[in-house]
Write a protein that holds these residues in place. Sequence first.
Motif, PDB file in Angstrom:
ATOM      1  N   UNK A 201      29.957  51.794  40.090  1.00  0.00           N
ATOM      2  CA  UNK A 201      29.419  53.022  39.196  1.00  0.00           C
ATOM      3  C   UNK A 201      30.539  54.170  39.366  1.00  0.00           C
ATOM      4  N   UNK A 202      30.623  54.455  37.888  1.00  0.00           N
ATOM      5  CA  UNK A 202      31.496  55.832  38.034  1.00  0.00           C
ATOM      6  C   UNK A 202      32.880  55.363  37.429  1.00  0.00           C
ATOM      7  N   UNK A 203      33.212  54.016  37.683  1.00  0.00           N
ATOM      8  CA  UNK A 203      34.484  53.561  37.642  1.00  0.00           C
ATOM      9  C   UNK A 203      34.692  53.025  36.249  1.00  0.00           C
ATOM     10  N   UNK A 204      35.883  53.143  35.580  1.00  0.00           N
ATOM     11  CA  UNK A 204      36.289  52.735  34.235  1.00  0.00           C
ATOM     12  C   UNK A 204      36.587  51.076  34.748  1.00  0.00           C
ATOM     13  N   UNK A 205      35.630  50.222  34.720  1.00  0.00           N
ATOM     14  CA  UNK A 205      36.155  48.911  35.045  1.00  0.00           C
ATOM     15  C   UNK A 205      37.248  48.255  33.884  1.00  0.00           C
ATOM     16  N   UNK A 206      36.884  48.679  32.699  1.00  0.00           N
ATOM     17  CA  UNK A 206      37.738  48.141  31.423  1.00  0.00           C
ATOM     18  C   UNK A 206      39.324  48.512  31.826  1.00  0.00           C
ATOM     19  N   UNK A 207      39.681  49.433  32.594  1.00  0.00           N
ATOM     20  CA  UNK A 207      41.096  49.992  32.936  1.00  0.00           C
ATOM     21  C   UNK A 207      41.702  48.939  33.845  1.00  0.00           C
ATOM     22  N   UNK A 208      40.898  47.931  34.403  1.00  0.00           N
ATOM     23  CA  UNK A 208      41.466  47.114  35.227  1.00  0.00           C
ATOM     24  C   UNK A 208      42.465  46.050  34.192  1.00  0.00           C
ATOM     25  N   UNK A 209      42.253  45.949  33.049  1.00  0.00           N
ATOM     26  CA  UNK A 209      42.985  45.107  32.103  1.00  0.00           C
ATOM     27  C   UNK A 209      44.665  45.560  32.249  1.00  0.00           C
ATOM     28  N   UNK A 210      44.648  46.948  32.355  1.00  0.00           N
ATOM     29  CA  UNK A 210      46.162  47.462  32.336  1.00  0.00           C
ATOM     30  C   UNK A 210      46.540  48.043  33.624  1.00  0.00           C
ATOM     31  N   UNK A 211      45.428  48.249  34.766  1.00  0.00           N
ATOM     32  CA  UNK A 211      45.661  49.006  36.020  1.00  0.00           C
ATOM     33  C   UNK A 211      45.249  48.253  37.040  1.00  0.00           C
ATOM     34  N   UNK A 212      45.721  47.211  37.555  1.00  0.00           N
ATOM     35  CA  UNK A 212      45.373  46.273  38.606  1.00  0.00           C
ATOM     36  C   UNK A 212      44.965  47.181  39.845  1.00  0.00           C
ATOM     37  N   UNK A 213      44.022  46.831  40.690  1.00  0.00           N
ATOM     38  CA  UNK A 213      43.509  47.336  41.772  1.00  0.00           C
ATOM     39  C   UNK A 213      43.167  46.181  42.790  1.00  0.00           C
ATOM     40  N   UNK A 214      44.458  45.772  43.521  1.00  0.00           N
ATOM     41  CA  UNK A 214      44.414  44.746  44.490  1.00  0.00           C
ATOM     42  C   UNK A 214      45.207  45.038  45.985  1.00  0.00           C
ATOM     43  N   UNK A 215      45.393  43.889  46.683  1.00  0.00           N
ATOM     44  CA  UNK A 215      45.989  44.202  47.790  1.00  0.00           C
ATOM     45  C   UNK A 215      47.187  43.044  47.927  1.00  0.00           C
ATOM     46  N   UNK A 216      47.883  43.041  46.890  1.00  0.00           N
ATOM     47  CA  UNK A 216      49.014  42.234  46.897  1.00  0.00           C
ATOM     48  C   UNK A 216      50.254  42.681  47.569  1.00  0.00           C
ATOM     49  N   UNK A 217      51.534  41.724  47.430  1.00  0.00           N
ATOM     50  CA  UNK A 217      52.479  41.962  48.083  1.00  0.00           C
ATOM     51  C   UNK A 217      53.368  43.483  47.174  1.00  0.00           C
ATOM     52  N   UNK A 218      52.981  43.373  45.844  1.00  0.00           N
ATOM     53  CA  UNK A 218      53.505  44.755  45.251  1.00  0.00           C
ATOM     54  C   UNK A 218      52.307  45.504  44.610  1.00  0.00           C
ATOM     55  N   UNK A 219      52.698  46.731  44.066  1.00  0.00           N
ATOM     56  CA  UNK A 219      51.795  47.417  43.323  1.00  0.00           C
ATOM     57  C   UNK A 219      52.655  47.900  42.161  1.00  0.00           C
ATOM     58  N   UNK A 220      51.731  47.639  41.135  1.00  0.00           N
ATOM     59  CA  UNK A 220      52.144  48.146  39.615  1.00  0.00           C
ATOM     60  C   UNK A 220      52.418  49.610  39.532  1.00  0.00           C
ATOM     61  N   UNK A 221      53.612  50.157  39.159  1.00  0.00           N
ATOM     62  CA  UNK A 221      53.828  51.325  39.105  1.00  0.00           C
ATOM     63  C   UNK A 221      53.877  52.061  37.491  1.00  0.00           C
TER      64      UNK A 221
END
Length: 529
Positions: A201-221
């Motif tokens: 709630x309160x988050x823009x879930x659609x933004x995940x299409x271009x802004x990944x939110x994970x815990x992988x070996x790299x972070x998208x900058x």
Amino acid sequence: MQTFRTPSTTADADRPATLPAGLGRRSFLGLALGAGAVLTLAACGSDATPATAGGTGGTLKWGWALPTSWDPVTSSAGWDVHVLSLVYAGLTKENEKGDPVPALAESWKYTADGTSVTFTLRKGTTFSDGTPLDATAVKKSIERGRDHPKSLIAAQLANIKTVTAPDAGTLTLSLAKPDFQLPALFAGKTGMVVNPKAFEAGADAAALATKPAGAGPFTLTSYVQNSRAVLRRNPTYWDAARIKTENFEVYPLPEPSTVVAALQSGQYNVAQIPGSQVEAAKAAGLQVQVIPSLVVATLDVNIKKAPFTDPDVALALKYAIDRQELLKATAFGHGEVSYQPFPKGYVGHNDELDDLYPYNPQKARELLAKAGHADGVELTITTSVAQGVPELVQAQLKKVGITAKIEVIPASQATQIIYIQHSRALFTDQFAGRDSAVQAFQVLFGEQGLMNPGRTVDPELTAALDVVRRTPLESPEYPKLLQKATSIAVRSMPNVFLYTVPRILARSPKVSEIPAFTVVQRFEGVTAS
């Protein structure tokens, strides 16, 4: 209870030290097989003190493909898993042989009847923004994948009745029916854990299409749609000590005619190349690796569209194709002729099918005559590839009395036209394989299978797959049961499998050897100078 525990050292993370006796011999793979807006992201965690050693500098520039979505729940291409694995981690991963091994989960236990599985999470793991990655977060991520109205992984999670998190480090899944495939399934997109902060709630879930939110070996900058993704090493990744490259860039698949020059110029220092460019790459002083993969070239047949509404026409197609000629002419011999969805060495590969539908123009003509087409029949080959396979298939079909015209559609529209609208009879494609063998069957042959345009199912295959799900992966019966399901599928379903497609990577001599992961390409230990 079936138990799997993590190896005691990070260096042994891909070696299942305490697998039940014999699983190593029965491994999933018995052999190593237009620009949009610029989006700038905060490099979450990039300024933090590394939790473990690693990162020797350098930038890896990968000419490969950009994902259809950075959200694993709405990603629409199996191919996306390779890039999504850079920014997301799962409960499990698969080693070079395709065996599920620990990742965010350090161990798991099934109840004897296979209706419940408990994962024990690693302590102290976080998402790339520093948010704790605990059992409650994993629970929410799994439930979102199962319940999101636009989820494309929901079918794989439908068997999960409840997810409970009795404490921060324990996650228990209660299943509607026995299913021992989950450790393999969770190694791919289906198991990628998304930070709940991005969709609650309160988050823009659609933004995940271009802004990944994970815990992988790299972070998208930063991300330029259809152009480039820029990533930076995530020092809080659970296995960060083995990630040596500090920076990572991903580009769309290079043009075959220019890929070698682009590698020489430094536009990329690693790139996927077609078989036609292997010799040119070697001559240019590049290193070339041919890595076995689960990808297989296919002809997808919709048996609800004429002329394939007659099963004899669909069967004639299997005998009308000269797979060896296709392999030699379009892949320059890189790969193997295949009559089934799994490569040799994979636990689901059935040796009895290796020459099931040999090239036999006479038999194809006889089957067409039996179907009432002794004087020939017309059809359309739909493709998103401008040249190569479709023209050769067209010429081969002409030899048996099938007159085919070629329709080229944009690759970006193929999923909608072929697999959602189900509006075409024959499509040239490639199947990217899946981490779980049963998931691969669902995609290819299931009632809602994306690559089953006719949406027809075989009851015998459904029953066989149910038995496979109920069988632990380490059981001596598992290979035999899975191969039986493969035989039923290949004999009863209209899909025409052509040849395997290895992952051919050319790289600068300044880039170290790329690990030969068969299912999902990973980059542990890779350096770029």
